[in-house]
Scaffold this motif. Structure first.
Motif, PDB file in Angstrom:
ATOM      1  N   VAL A  64      18.377   3.482 -10.752  1.00 26.00           N
ATOM      2  CA  VAL A  64      17.007   3.436 -10.247  1.00 26.00           C
ATOM      3  C   VAL A  64      16.746   4.767  -9.556  1.00 26.00           C
ATOM      4  O   VAL A  64      17.405   5.112  -8.573  1.00 26.00           O
ATOM      5  CB  VAL A  64      16.787   2.248  -9.289  1.00 26.00           C
ATOM      6  CG1 VAL A  64      15.378   2.271  -8.710  1.00 26.00           C
ATOM      7  CG2 VAL A  64      17.042   0.926 -10.016  1.00 26.00           C
ATOM      8  N   ALA A  65      15.796   5.524 -10.091  1.00 26.68           N
ATOM      9  CA  ALA A  65      15.510   6.867  -9.595  1.00 26.68           C
ATOM     10  C   ALA A  65      14.534   6.860  -8.423  1.00 26.68           C
ATOM     11  O   ALA A  65      14.572   7.757  -7.584  1.00 26.68           O
ATOM     12  CB  ALA A  65      14.951   7.732 -10.719  1.00 26.68           C
ATOM     13  N   ALA A  66      13.639   5.878  -8.378  1.00 21.42           N
ATOM     14  CA  ALA A  66      12.651   5.820  -7.298  1.00 21.42           C
ATOM     15  C   ALA A  66      12.065   4.421  -7.206  1.00 21.42           C
ATOM     16  O   ALA A  66      12.001   3.685  -8.196  1.00 21.42           O
ATOM     17  CB  ALA A  66      11.531   6.830  -7.533  1.00 21.42           C
ATOM     18  N   ILE A  67      11.634   4.087  -5.996  1.00 19.69           N
ATOM     19  CA  ILE A  67      10.909   2.852  -5.725  1.00 19.69           C
ATOM     20  C   ILE A  67       9.531   3.279  -5.233  1.00 19.69           C
ATOM     21  O   ILE A  67       9.424   3.983  -4.222  1.00 19.69           O
ATOM     22  CB  ILE A  67      11.626   2.010  -4.645  1.00 19.69           C
ATOM     23  CG1 ILE A  67      13.046   1.646  -5.108  1.00 19.69           C
ATOM     24  CG2 ILE A  67      10.808   0.767  -4.302  1.00 19.69           C
ATOM     25  CD1 ILE A  67      13.943   1.127  -3.988  1.00 19.69           C
ATOM     26  N   LEU A  68       8.490   2.907  -5.961  1.00 24.09           N
ATOM     27  CA  LEU A  68       7.116   3.243  -5.580  1.00 24.09           C
ATOM     28  C   LEU A  68       6.454   2.008  -4.997  1.00 24.09           C
ATOM     29  O   LEU A  68       6.560   0.918  -5.561  1.00 24.09           O
ATOM     30  CB  LEU A  68       6.317   3.724  -6.791  1.00 24.09           C
ATOM     31  CG  LEU A  68       6.882   4.897  -7.587  1.00 24.09           C
ATOM     32  CD1 LEU A  68       5.948   5.249  -8.741  1.00 24.09           C
ATOM     33  CD2 LEU A  68       7.101   6.098  -6.692  1.00 24.09           C
ATOM     34  N   LEU A  69       5.741   2.193  -3.894  1.00 20.58           N
ATOM     35  CA  LEU A  69       5.076   1.071  -3.236  1.00 20.58           C
ATOM     36  C   LEU A  69       3.575   1.305  -3.216  1.00 20.58           C
ATOM     37  O   LEU A  69       3.104   2.352  -2.751  1.00 20.58           O
ATOM     38  CB  LEU A  69       5.595   0.895  -1.808  1.00 20.58           C
ATOM     39  CG  LEU A  69       5.019  -0.322  -1.078  1.00 20.58           C
ATOM     40  CD1 LEU A  69       5.525  -1.617  -1.710  1.00 20.58           C
ATOM     41  CD2 LEU A  69       5.345  -0.273   0.394  1.00 20.58           C
ATOM     42  N   SER A  70       2.825   0.320  -3.697  1.00 19.30           N
ATOM     43  CA  SER A  70       1.365   0.444  -3.705  1.00 19.30           C
ATOM     44  C   SER A  70       0.782   0.288  -2.302  1.00 19.30           C
ATOM     45  O   SER A  70      -0.196   0.959  -1.968  1.00 19.30           O
ATOM     46  CB  SER A  70       0.729  -0.569  -4.666  1.00 19.30           C
ATOM     47  OG  SER A  70       0.973  -1.901  -4.248  1.00 19.30           O
ATOM     48  N   HIS A  71       1.339  -0.604  -1.497  1.00 18.97           N
ATOM     49  CA  HIS A  71       0.822  -0.812  -0.136  1.00 18.97           C
ATOM     50  C   HIS A  71       1.802  -1.673   0.662  1.00 18.97           C
ATOM     51  O   HIS A  71       2.636  -2.367   0.098  1.00 18.97           O
ATOM     52  CB  HIS A  71      -0.565  -1.449  -0.167  1.00 18.97           C
ATOM     53  CG  HIS A  71      -0.612  -2.831  -0.738  1.00 18.97           C
ATOM     54  ND1 HIS A  71      -0.383  -3.096  -2.088  1.00 18.97           N
ATOM     55  CD2 HIS A  71      -0.850  -4.022  -0.163  1.00 18.97           C
ATOM     56  CE1 HIS A  71      -0.502  -4.392  -2.300  1.00 18.97           C
ATOM     57  NE2 HIS A  71      -0.768  -4.985  -1.147  1.00 18.97           N
ATOM     58  N   ALA A  72       1.666  -1.614   1.973  1.00 20.60           N
ATOM     59  CA  ALA A  72       2.624  -2.244   2.876  1.00 20.60           C
ATOM     60  C   ALA A  72       2.207  -3.652   3.293  1.00 20.60           C
ATOM     61  O   ALA A  72       2.093  -3.971   4.472  1.00 20.60           O
ATOM     62  CB  ALA A  72       2.839  -1.359   4.110  1.00 20.60           C
ATOM     63  N   HIS A  73       1.981  -4.522   2.313  1.00 23.01           N
ATOM     64  CA  HIS A  73       1.896  -5.958   2.571  1.00 23.01           C
ATOM     65  C   HIS A  73       3.244  -6.541   2.199  1.00 23.01           C
ATOM     66  O   HIS A  73       3.861  -6.119   1.205  1.00 23.01           O
ATOM     67  CB  HIS A  73       0.789  -6.613   1.734  1.00 23.01           C
ATOM     68  CG  HIS A  73      -0.554  -6.568   2.374  1.00 23.01           C
ATOM     69  ND1 HIS A  73      -1.715  -6.605   1.640  1.00 23.01           N
ATOM     70  CD2 HIS A  73      -0.941  -6.503   3.673  1.00 23.01           C
ATOM     71  CE1 HIS A  73      -2.762  -6.561   2.464  1.00 23.01           C
ATOM     72  NE2 HIS A  73      -2.305  -6.495   3.699  1.00 23.01           N
ATOM     73  N   LEU A  74       3.705  -7.524   2.957  1.00 17.74           N
ATOM     74  CA  LEU A  74       5.050  -8.058   2.783  1.00 17.74           C
ATOM     75  C   LEU A  74       5.323  -8.625   1.390  1.00 17.74           C
ATOM     76  O   LEU A  74       6.464  -8.642   0.950  1.00 17.74           O
ATOM     77  CB  LEU A  74       5.323  -9.128   3.838  1.00 17.74           C
ATOM     78  CG  LEU A  74       5.504  -8.578   5.251  1.00 17.74           C
ATOM     79  CD1 LEU A  74       5.413  -9.697   6.282  1.00 17.74           C
ATOM     80  CD2 LEU A  74       6.823  -7.830   5.366  1.00 17.74           C
ATOM     81  N   ASP A  75       4.279  -9.056   0.685  1.00 13.85           N
ATOM     82  CA  ASP A  75       4.518  -9.584  -0.664  1.00 13.85           C
ATOM     83  C   ASP A  75       4.816  -8.464  -1.664  1.00 13.85           C
ATOM     84  O   ASP A  75       5.287  -8.721  -2.766  1.00 13.85           O
ATOM     85  CB  ASP A  75       3.371 -10.473  -1.145  1.00 13.85           C
ATOM     86  CG  ASP A  75       2.045  -9.762  -1.273  1.00 13.85           C
ATOM     87  OD1 ASP A  75       1.720  -8.920  -0.409  1.00 13.85           O
ATOM     88  OD2 ASP A  75       1.300 -10.067  -2.224  1.00 13.85           O
TER      89      ASP A  75
END
Length: 173
Positions: A64-75
Protein backbone atom coordinates in the motif's frame (compact mmCIF):
# COMPACT_ATOMS: atom_id res chain seq x y z
CA UNK A 1 -22.64 -8.51 8.67
CA UNK A 2 -19.39 -8.47 6.66
CA UNK A 3 -17.82 -5.93 4.35
CA UNK A 4 -18.90 -6.34 0.72
CA UNK A 5 -16.09 -6.53 -1.88
CA UNK A 6 -16.77 -5.76 -5.54
CA UNK A 7 -14.50 -5.04 -8.49
CA UNK A 8 -15.87 -1.86 -10.10
CA UNK A 9 -13.41 -1.68 -13.02
CA UNK A 10 -10.07 -3.31 -13.81
CA UNK A 11 -7.77 -2.48 -10.89
CA UNK A 12 -10.55 -0.75 -8.89
CA UNK A 13 -12.09 -2.61 -5.94
CA UNK A 14 -14.84 -1.22 -3.72
CA UNK A 15 -15.29 -2.54 -0.22
CA UNK A 16 -18.47 -1.49 1.53
CA UNK A 17 -18.21 -1.42 5.32
CA UNK A 18 -20.88 -3.11 7.41
CA UNK A 19 -22.05 0.17 8.95
CA UNK A 20 -25.48 0.86 7.42
CA UNK A 21 -27.33 3.86 8.80
CA UNK A 22 -29.39 6.84 7.64
CA UNK A 23 -26.08 8.73 7.24
CA UNK A 24 -24.14 5.99 5.43
CA UNK A 25 -26.83 4.27 3.36
CA UNK A 26 -25.88 0.63 3.00
CA UNK A 27 -22.35 1.34 4.31
CA UNK A 28 -19.24 3.47 3.79
CA UNK A 29 -17.28 2.85 0.59
CA UNK A 30 -13.54 2.13 0.69
CA UNK A 31 -11.68 1.95 -2.63
CA UNK A 32 -8.49 0.09 -3.53
CA UNK A 33 -6.77 1.40 -6.66
CA UNK A 34 -4.21 -0.99 -8.09
CA UNK A 35 -1.23 0.50 -9.90
CA UNK A 36 1.83 -1.09 -11.43
CA UNK A 37 3.81 -0.54 -8.22
CA UNK A 38 1.21 -1.04 -5.50
CA UNK A 39 -2.12 0.09 -4.11
CA UNK A 40 -3.73 3.31 -3.02
CA UNK A 41 -6.56 3.10 -0.49
CA UNK A 42 -9.22 5.81 -0.49
CA UNK A 43 -11.29 6.27 2.69
CA UNK A 44 -10.35 3.30 4.90
CA UNK A 45 -13.72 3.50 6.63
CA UNK A 46 -15.06 3.07 10.14
CA UNK A 47 -13.09 1.46 12.96
CA UNK A 48 -14.50 -2.02 12.43
CA UNK A 49 -11.97 -4.87 12.83
CA UNK A 50 -13.81 -6.95 10.20
CA UNK A 51 -13.54 -4.12 7.68
CA UNK A 52 -9.81 -3.73 8.33
CA UNK A 53 -9.41 -7.49 7.82
CA UNK A 54 -11.36 -7.26 4.54
CA UNK A 55 -9.14 -4.42 3.30
CA UNK A 56 -5.95 -6.28 4.17
CA UNK A 57 -7.24 -9.47 2.55
CA UNK A 58 -8.18 -7.55 -0.63
CA UNK A 59 -4.70 -5.96 -0.68
CA UNK A 60 -3.03 -9.36 -0.55
CA UNK A 61 0.74 -9.09 -0.91
CA UNK A 62 0.61 -5.80 -2.84
CA UNK A 63 2.25 -2.91 -1.00
CA UNK A 64 0.00 0.00 0.00
CA UNK A 65 1.71 3.16 -1.25
CA UNK A 66 -0.72 5.73 0.19
CA UNK A 67 -3.95 6.16 2.10
CA UNK A 68 -6.08 9.05 0.83
CA UNK A 69 -8.83 10.49 3.00
CA UNK A 70 -11.74 12.49 1.61
CA UNK A 71 -12.72 13.98 4.99
CA UNK A 72 -12.38 13.49 8.73
CA UNK A 73 -15.70 11.89 9.65
CA UNK A 74 -15.25 8.72 11.68
CA UNK A 75 -17.06 6.57 9.12
CA UNK A 76 -14.26 7.41 6.64
CA UNK A 77 -11.24 8.06 8.87
CA UNK A 78 -11.69 5.54 11.70
CA UNK A 79 -9.35 2.97 10.13
CA UNK A 80 -6.64 5.39 8.98
CA UNK A 81 -4.33 4.72 11.93
CA UNK A 82 -4.86 0.93 12.09
CA UNK A 83 -4.40 0.60 8.30
CA UNK A 84 -1.30 2.77 8.45
CA UNK A 85 0.06 0.66 11.28
CA UNK A 86 -0.58 -2.53 9.28
CA UNK A 87 0.88 -1.26 6.00
CA UNK A 88 3.28 1.58 6.79
CA UNK A 89 1.56 3.76 4.17
CA UNK A 90 1.32 7.54 4.73
CA UNK A 91 -2.10 9.16 5.20
CA UNK A 92 -2.81 12.13 2.92
CA UNK A 93 -5.69 14.58 3.40
CA UNK A 94 -6.56 18.27 3.11
CA UNK A 95 -5.83 18.66 6.82
CA UNK A 96 -7.40 17.91 10.17
CA UNK A 97 -11.15 18.05 10.84
CA UNK A 98 -11.11 21.84 11.22
CA UNK A 99 -9.20 22.56 8.01
CA UNK A 100 -11.02 24.51 5.34
CA UNK A 101 -13.79 25.80 7.57
CA UNK A 102 -15.30 29.09 6.52
CA UNK A 103 -15.53 31.95 9.04
CA UNK A 104 -19.20 31.11 9.59
CA UNK A 105 -18.44 27.44 10.26
CA UNK A 106 -15.58 28.39 12.60
CA UNK A 107 -18.00 30.59 14.58
CA UNK A 108 -20.65 27.84 14.74
CA UNK A 109 -18.07 25.29 15.90
CA UNK A 110 -16.83 27.74 18.55
CA UNK A 111 -20.44 28.05 19.74
CA UNK A 112 -20.73 24.26 20.00
CA UNK A 113 -22.80 23.74 16.84
CA UNK A 114 -20.54 21.37 14.92
CA UNK A 115 -22.80 18.29 14.90
CA UNK A 116 -22.93 15.68 12.21
CA UNK A 117 -24.35 12.20 12.42
CA UNK A 118 -21.14 10.51 11.24
CA UNK A 119 -19.05 12.01 14.05
CA UNK A 120 -16.19 14.41 13.50
CA UNK A 121 -12.79 12.80 14.01
CA UNK A 122 -11.30 15.56 16.15
CA UNK A 123 -8.06 13.62 16.65
CA UNK A 124 -7.33 13.06 12.96
CA UNK A 125 -4.07 14.51 11.63
CA UNK A 126 -2.70 13.48 8.22
CA UNK A 127 0.93 12.63 7.61
CA UNK A 128 0.87 14.97 4.64
CA UNK A 129 -1.53 17.68 3.57
CA UNK A 130 -2.57 17.79 -0.07
CA UNK A 131 -4.01 20.74 -2.01
CA UNK A 132 -6.52 21.34 -4.77
CA UNK A 133 -5.06 20.46 -8.16
CA UNK A 134 -2.15 18.50 -6.73
CA UNK A 135 -1.34 15.19 -8.39
CA UNK A 136 -0.44 12.43 -5.96
CA UNK A 137 1.86 9.87 -7.52
CA UNK A 138 1.74 6.62 -5.57
CA UNK A 139 1.77 2.94 -6.46
CA UNK A 140 2.37 3.79 -10.11
CA UNK A 141 -0.81 5.89 -10.26
CA UNK A 142 -1.33 9.62 -10.78
CA UNK A 143 -4.37 10.76 -8.77
CA UNK A 144 -5.60 14.35 -8.95
CA UNK A 145 -6.78 16.00 -5.75
CA UNK A 146 -9.92 18.15 -5.93
CA UNK A 147 -10.87 20.36 -2.96
CA UNK A 148 -14.66 20.12 -2.74
CA UNK A 149 -15.80 21.89 0.44
CA UNK A 150 -19.43 21.46 1.40
CA UNK A 151 -19.94 18.24 3.31
CA UNK A 152 -16.94 19.42 5.36
CA UNK A 153 -14.66 22.39 4.77
CA UNK A 154 -11.69 20.17 3.96
CA UNK A 155 -13.57 17.62 1.86
CA UNK A 156 -11.64 16.17 -1.09
CA UNK A 157 -12.56 14.20 -4.18
CA UNK A 158 -10.00 12.26 -6.18
CA UNK A 159 -9.74 11.75 -9.95
CA UNK A 160 -8.00 8.83 -11.64
CA UNK A 161 -8.16 8.89 -15.43
CA UNK A 162 -11.91 9.16 -16.20
CA UNK A 163 -13.09 8.08 -12.73
CA UNK A 164 -13.99 10.19 -9.72
CA UNK A 165 -14.01 9.14 -6.08
CA UNK A 166 -16.30 11.54 -4.24
CA UNK A 167 -16.32 10.57 -0.56
CA UNK A 168 -19.54 12.10 0.72
CA UNK A 169 -19.61 15.02 -1.75
CA UNK A 170 -21.84 12.84 -3.93
CA UNK A 171 -23.36 10.06 -1.85
CA UNK A 172 -22.35 6.61 -3.11
CA UNK A 173 -25.82 5.12 -2.72
Amino acid sequence: MESQVRERAPGIVRLRAANPSPMTGSGTNTYLLRGAEGLVVIDPGPALPAHLAAILQACGAAPVAAILLSHAHLDHSGLCAPLQQATGAPVLAFGDAQSGRSAVMQRLAHEGLQGGGEGIDTGFVPDRRVADGEVVEAGGLAIEVLHTPGHMGGHLCFALRDMGFTGDHVMGW
